[in-house]
Design a protein around this motif. Structure first.
Motif, PDB file in Angstrom:
ATOM      1  N   ALA A 406       0.840  -1.199   0.000  1.00  0.00           N
ATOM      2  CA  ALA A 406       0.000   0.000   0.000  1.00  0.00           C
ATOM      3  C   ALA A 406       0.879   1.255   0.000  1.00  0.00           C
ATOM      4  CB  ALA A 406      -0.910   0.000   1.226  1.00  0.00           C
ATOM      5  N   ALA A 407       2.144   1.080   0.318  1.00  0.00           N
ATOM      6  CA  ALA A 407       3.072   2.220   0.364  1.00  0.00           C
ATOM      7  C   ALA A 407       4.013   2.181  -0.837  1.00  0.00           C
ATOM      8  CB  ALA A 407       3.881   2.170   1.652  1.00  0.00           C
ATOM      9  N   THR A 408       4.780   3.253  -1.003  1.00  0.00           N
ATOM     10  CA  THR A 408       5.775   3.250  -2.077  1.00  0.00           C
ATOM     11  C   THR A 408       6.798   2.148  -1.801  1.00  0.00           C
ATOM     12  OG1 THR A 408       5.495   5.618  -2.286  1.00  0.00           O
ATOM     13  CG2 THR A 408       7.486   4.660  -3.290  1.00  0.00           C
ATOM     14  N   PRO A 409       6.989   1.220  -2.733  1.00  0.00           N
ATOM     15  CA  PRO A 409       7.922   0.114  -2.491  1.00  0.00           C
ATOM     16  C   PRO A 409       9.378   0.578  -2.371  1.00  0.00           C
ATOM     17  CG  PRO A 409       6.486  -0.339  -4.375  1.00  0.00           C
ATOM     18  CD  PRO A 409       6.304   1.100  -4.032  1.00  0.00           C
ATOM     19  N   TRP A 410      10.168  -0.212  -1.684  1.00  0.00           N
ATOM     20  CA  TRP A 410      11.574   0.149  -1.431  1.00  0.00           C
ATOM     21  C   TRP A 410      12.399   0.208  -2.712  1.00  0.00           C
ATOM     22  CZ3 TRP A 410      16.199  -3.024  -1.388  1.00  0.00           C
ATOM     23  CH2 TRP A 410      16.002  -4.325  -1.870  1.00  0.00           C
ATOM     24  N   LEU A 411      11.975  -0.537  -3.729  1.00  0.00           N
ATOM     25  CA  LEU A 411      12.575  -0.432  -5.069  1.00  0.00           C
ATOM     26  C   LEU A 411      11.419  -0.309  -6.063  1.00  0.00           C
ATOM     27  CD1 LEU A 411      15.379  -3.190  -5.189  1.00  0.00           C
ATOM     28  CD2 LEU A 411      15.721  -0.709  -5.289  1.00  0.00           C
ATOM     29  N   PRO A 412      11.653   0.313  -7.209  1.00  0.00           N
ATOM     30  CA  PRO A 412      10.570   0.407  -8.200  1.00  0.00           C
ATOM     31  C   PRO A 412      10.222  -0.961  -8.783  1.00  0.00           C
ATOM     32  CG  PRO A 412      12.657   1.169  -9.131  1.00  0.00           C
ATOM     33  CD  PRO A 412      12.918   0.908  -7.672  1.00  0.00           C
ATOM     34  N   LEU A 413       8.988  -1.075  -9.286  1.00  0.00           N
ATOM     35  CA  LEU A 413       8.603  -2.306  -9.986  1.00  0.00           C
ATOM     36  C   LEU A 413       9.106  -2.255 -11.428  1.00  0.00           C
ATOM     37  CD1 LEU A 413       6.182  -2.021  -7.709  1.00  0.00           C
ATOM     38  CD2 LEU A 413       5.179  -3.842  -9.103  1.00  0.00           C
ATOM     39  N   HIS A 414       9.071  -3.404 -12.103  1.00  0.00           N
ATOM     40  CA  HIS A 414       9.376  -3.439 -13.533  1.00  0.00           C
ATOM     41  C   HIS A 414       8.363  -2.555 -14.270  1.00  0.00           C
ATOM     42  CE1 HIS A 414       6.831  -6.822 -12.317  1.00  0.00           C
ATOM     43  NE2 HIS A 414       6.273  -6.814 -13.502  1.00  0.00           N
ATOM     44  N   ALA A 415       8.795  -1.956 -15.386  1.00  0.00           N
ATOM     45  CA  ALA A 415       7.979  -0.937 -16.059  1.00  0.00           C
ATOM     46  C   ALA A 415       6.623  -1.490 -16.517  1.00  0.00           C
ATOM     47  CB  ALA A 415       8.755  -0.381 -17.249  1.00  0.00           C
ATOM     48  N   ASP A 416       6.577  -2.748 -16.945  1.00  0.00           N
ATOM     49  CA  ASP A 416       5.323  -3.287 -17.503  1.00  0.00           C
ATOM     50  C   ASP A 416       4.512  -4.074 -16.462  1.00  0.00           C
ATOM     51  OD1 ASP A 416       7.226  -5.283 -17.393  1.00  0.00           O
ATOM     52  OD2 ASP A 416       6.810  -6.100 -19.385  1.00  0.00           O
ATOM     53  N   TRP A 417       4.586  -3.690 -15.196  1.00  0.00           N
ATOM     54  CA  TRP A 417       3.891  -4.457 -14.150  1.00  0.00           C
ATOM     55  C   TRP A 417       2.375  -4.453 -14.321  1.00  0.00           C
ATOM     56  CZ3 TRP A 417       0.442  -1.801 -11.109  1.00  0.00           C
ATOM     57  CH2 TRP A 417       0.586  -0.401 -11.029  1.00  0.00           C
ATOM     58  N   ARG A 418       1.828  -3.429 -14.980  1.00  0.00           N
ATOM     59  CA  ARG A 418       0.367  -3.397 -15.124  1.00  0.00           C
ATOM     60  C   ARG A 418      -0.132  -4.566 -15.965  1.00  0.00           C
ATOM     61  NH1 ARG A 418       1.970   1.626 -14.909  1.00  0.00           N
ATOM     62  NH2 ARG A 418       1.079   3.014 -13.327  1.00  0.00           N
ATOM     63  N   THR A 419       0.697  -5.046 -16.867  1.00  0.00           N
ATOM     64  CA  THR A 419       0.292  -6.217 -17.663  1.00  0.00           C
ATOM     65  C   THR A 419       1.062  -7.468 -17.242  1.00  0.00           C
ATOM     66  OG1 THR A 419       1.865  -5.458 -19.320  1.00  0.00           O
ATOM     67  CG2 THR A 419      -0.468  -4.959 -19.704  1.00  0.00           C
ATOM     68  N   ARG A 420       2.250  -7.264 -16.731  1.00  0.00           N
ATOM     69  CA  ARG A 420       3.056  -8.427 -16.322  1.00  0.00           C
ATOM     70  C   ARG A 420       2.880  -8.630 -14.818  1.00  0.00           C
ATOM     71  NH1 ARG A 420       7.118 -10.932 -19.124  1.00  0.00           N
ATOM     72  NH2 ARG A 420       7.536  -9.250 -20.595  1.00  0.00           N
ATOM     73  N   ASN A 421       1.745  -9.198 -14.442  1.00  0.00           N
ATOM     74  CA  ASN A 421       1.490  -9.475 -13.029  1.00  0.00           C
ATOM     75  C   ASN A 421       0.753 -10.805 -12.911  1.00  0.00           C
ATOM     76  OD1 ASN A 421      -1.492  -9.009 -13.068  1.00  0.00           O
ATOM     77  ND2 ASN A 421      -0.870  -6.912 -13.595  1.00  0.00           N
ATOM     78  N   VAL A 422       0.679 -11.319 -11.691  1.00  0.00           N
ATOM     79  CA  VAL A 422       0.144 -12.669 -11.492  1.00  0.00           C
ATOM     80  C   VAL A 422      -1.302 -12.775 -11.978  1.00  0.00           C
ATOM     81  CG1 VAL A 422      -0.526 -14.344  -9.718  1.00  0.00           C
ATOM     82  CG2 VAL A 422       1.705 -13.210  -9.592  1.00  0.00           C
ATOM     83  N   GLU A 423      -2.123 -11.786 -11.601  1.00  0.00           N
ATOM     84  CA  GLU A 423      -3.542 -11.881 -11.952  1.00  0.00           C
ATOM     85  C   GLU A 423      -3.731 -11.927 -13.471  1.00  0.00           C
ATOM     86  OE1 GLU A 423      -6.939  -9.749  -9.688  1.00  0.00           O
ATOM     87  OE2 GLU A 423      -6.476  -8.516 -11.440  1.00  0.00           O
ATOM     88  N   ARG A 424      -3.076 -11.014 -14.138  1.00  0.00           N
ATOM     89  CA  ARG A 424      -3.225 -10.914 -15.595  1.00  0.00           C
ATOM     90  C   ARG A 424      -2.671 -12.157 -16.304  1.00  0.00           C
ATOM     91  NH1 ARG A 424      -3.495  -6.324 -19.100  1.00  0.00           N
ATOM     92  NH2 ARG A 424      -3.218  -7.121 -21.197  1.00  0.00           N
TER      93      ARG A 424
END
Ligand code: NOJ
Length: 562
Positions: A406-424
């Motif tokens: 829920a907070a800003t993560p300690w490192l950024p996520l990969h750029a395409d996380w909106r499509t490259r995620n478990v649910e998708r």
């Protein structure tokens, strides 16, 4: 065939800072892992290895331990650990801890006491030496993170040795009290029910008596990292380390079916020595050969063959494609070959270790300079050794921060996380995640894959009995891009053929595989279980991997005889 759980099973490495943050501080934690255990069950792995979560100043993100028998508040509590372990066991998942025996944090009470005076009772728990006769460090040993591996303690006028950061002083494993203290820590966790340990930098534990200089490395090239200026032949991999590995093994064996995994980066013949001459060493000295392998069929076949040949009698192989220290497999090979790599990892003979996020195909992540956290990158910037890009948060869904926190993560996520995620990716039958799930399910269903024998086909000349070949389509030809091997066991023969190139290829099938059933293709879920290729040659599309299955006996040809 009887095989231990750690032989039959698949290990999955969780980097706890980056798996799931349940308490909303931007850093992952034990509760977060517990809440995602069902994901690991659905994925189909058998054990999780959790990188360190002990109390730590986090200078090396937990590989600097200041208390070996507790949980860092950032990760949770001992009670939370117990809950995680119980929940994992309830789901049939084993839990392997990361144990860091070579060095502690400089904040560990042992080191605080050791450094206080030359006559401290714990002085010799660490490695203190006088300056060289002319002044300066006692010898030429270089820290893996650059710079001298010796730091002067002004107050007592002596240097202490640290193979890594100066905040990570090396313990003296020749001292019986150090060993006893470490063994007590291992028992603490074994008594709680953990299933084994991954032993951090096992080959470092013992240094040569007298601390002689390391020889210069004739192959050193600028830009490699300063540690490579010398060969670590005196500071690591000393013969006495094997007696310690055996002692650790005896301790762990006293608890039944547990496993010891050694983190060891050494050439093959030195690596396999860690099994012990009679199997008394660690059960799984990590085999990192795929991590830096040139990605060609010939090279991979050579490495697989050499490894199989080097294994001592009774030793069980293992394979690793990625970890928290080395570039991610999809960053090294790209999306298409990441699928081939998945099939390779999960069809070779031996225990596979997966690295969290590789099943999503997380690739290169550019961590902006002002967000760099890895001490290695901060000390030797720009050499490409930095490890932040492989430690970025797991992406669970398309909600903010990928559902990681829920907070800003300690490192950024990969750029395409909106499509490259478990649910998708779970919703896409052709995704890499779906492929991993199918491969893991196949491993479970086919003992030939999990525990069977392996025979390599030579990449350019498959070991097929001569048979009239069907004419090949013009664009298809045999060449060195196809890696193929057979797995055999429990009444079944499997053929795995991997096209490592981006052109169509063909493989001449051995007689037994003609008419075999297609179990899986990296390219087409619909192929699963489909009818057999009847041609003597198997056509592979660009970047395609295929698994064929045939009964071991009688062969299809024999059984179809009247
Ligand atoms: C090996 C670990 O995998 C790495 O992350 C760490 O920095 C060093 N050991 C030092 O503990």
């Amino acid at each position: 065939m009887t095989a231990a759980w750690w032989q039959r099973g698949v290990l999955y490495q969780v980097y706890p800072r980056s798996f799931r943050d349940a308490d909303g501080d931007g850093v992952g934690d034990l509760r977060g892992i517990r809440e995602r255990l069902d994901y690991l069950v659905e994925l189909g792995v058998d054990a999780l290895w959790i990188s360190p979560f002990y109390p730590s100043p986090m200078v090396d993100f937990g590989y600097d331990v200041s208390d070996y028998v507790d949980v860092d508040p950032r990760f949770g509590t001992l009670a939370e650990f117990d809950a995680l372990l119980a929940a994992a066991h309830a789901r049939g998942l084993a839990v392997i801890l990361d144990f860091v025996p070579n060095h502690s944090s400089d904040q560990h009470p042992w080191f605080v006491e050791s450094r206080a005076s030359r006559v401290s009772p714990k002085r010799d728990w660490y490695l203190w030496r006088d300056p060289a006769p002319g002044g300066g460090p006692p010898n030429n040993w270089i820290s893996d993170f650059g710079g001298s591996a010796w730091t002067l303690e002004e107050a007592t006028g002596q240097y202490y040795y640290h193979a890594f950061l100066k905040e990570q002083p090396d313990l003296n494993w020749r001292h019986p009290e150090v060993r006893s203290a470490m063994y007590a820590a291992l028992r603490f966790w074994l008594d709680r029910g953990v299933d084994g340990f991954r032993l951090d930098v096992l080959w470092h534990l013992i240094k040569a008596e007298g601390f002689p200089d390391n020889p210069p490395n004739p192959a050193y090239r600028a830009g490699q990292g300063e540690m490579h200026r010398v060969l670590q032949t005196r500071s690591t991999d000393q013969p006495e380390v094997h007696a310690i590995a055996a002692e650790l093994r005896r301790l762990v064996d006293g608890y039944g079916a547990r496993v010891l995994i050694g983190e060891i980066y050494l050439p093959l013949e030195r690596l396999v020595a860690y099994y012990g001459a009679h199997g008394e060493g660690v059960q799984l000295p990590f085999n990192f050969q795929l991590i830096d392998a040139p990605w060609s069929a010939r090279e991979l076949a050579a490495r697989i063959g050499a490894y199989e040949a080097a294994l001592p009698q009774g030793a069980w192989p293992n394979w690793v494609l990625g970890n928290h220290d080395r570039p991610r497999v999809a960053a090294r090979l790209g999306d298409a070959q990441a699928r081939i790599a998945a099939m390779l990892l999960l069809t070779l003979r031996g225990t596979p270790t997966m690295y969290y996020g590789d099943e999503l195909g997380i690739g290169r992540v550019d961590v902006p300079a002002d967000q760099v956290r890895d001490p290695l990158e901060l000390r030797e910037p720009g050499l490409g050794r930095g490890r932040d890009p492989v430690r970025t948060p797991m992406a669970w869904d398309a909600t903010p921060n990928g559902g990681f926190s829920a907070a800003t993560p300690w490192l950024p996520l990969h750029a395409d996380w909106r499509t490259r995620n478990v649910e998708r990716l779970s919703a896409e039958p052709g995704s890499l995640l779906a492929l991993y799930r199918r491969l893991l399910a196949l491993r479970r269903a086919h003992p030939a894959l999990a525990v069977g024998d392996l025979a390599l086909f030579s990449p350019s000349a498959p070991s097929a009995p001569s048979a009239p070949s069907a004419p090949l389509p013009r664009e298809i030809d045999d060449d060195g891009d196809v890696l193929a091997y057979e797995r055999r066991g429990d009444g079944e023969r499997l053929l795995i053929a991997l096209n490592l190139g981006d052109a169509p290829r063909a493989l001449t099938l051995p007689a037994w595989a003609r008419g075999a059933r297609v179990l899986l293709s990296t390219h087409d879920a619909a192929l699963e279980g489909a009818g057999a290729p009847t041609l003597p040659r198997l056509a592979l599309r660009p970047n395609e991997g295929v698994i064929l299955a045939a009964p071991l006996s009688p062969t299809p040809a024999e059984s179809s005889r009247p």
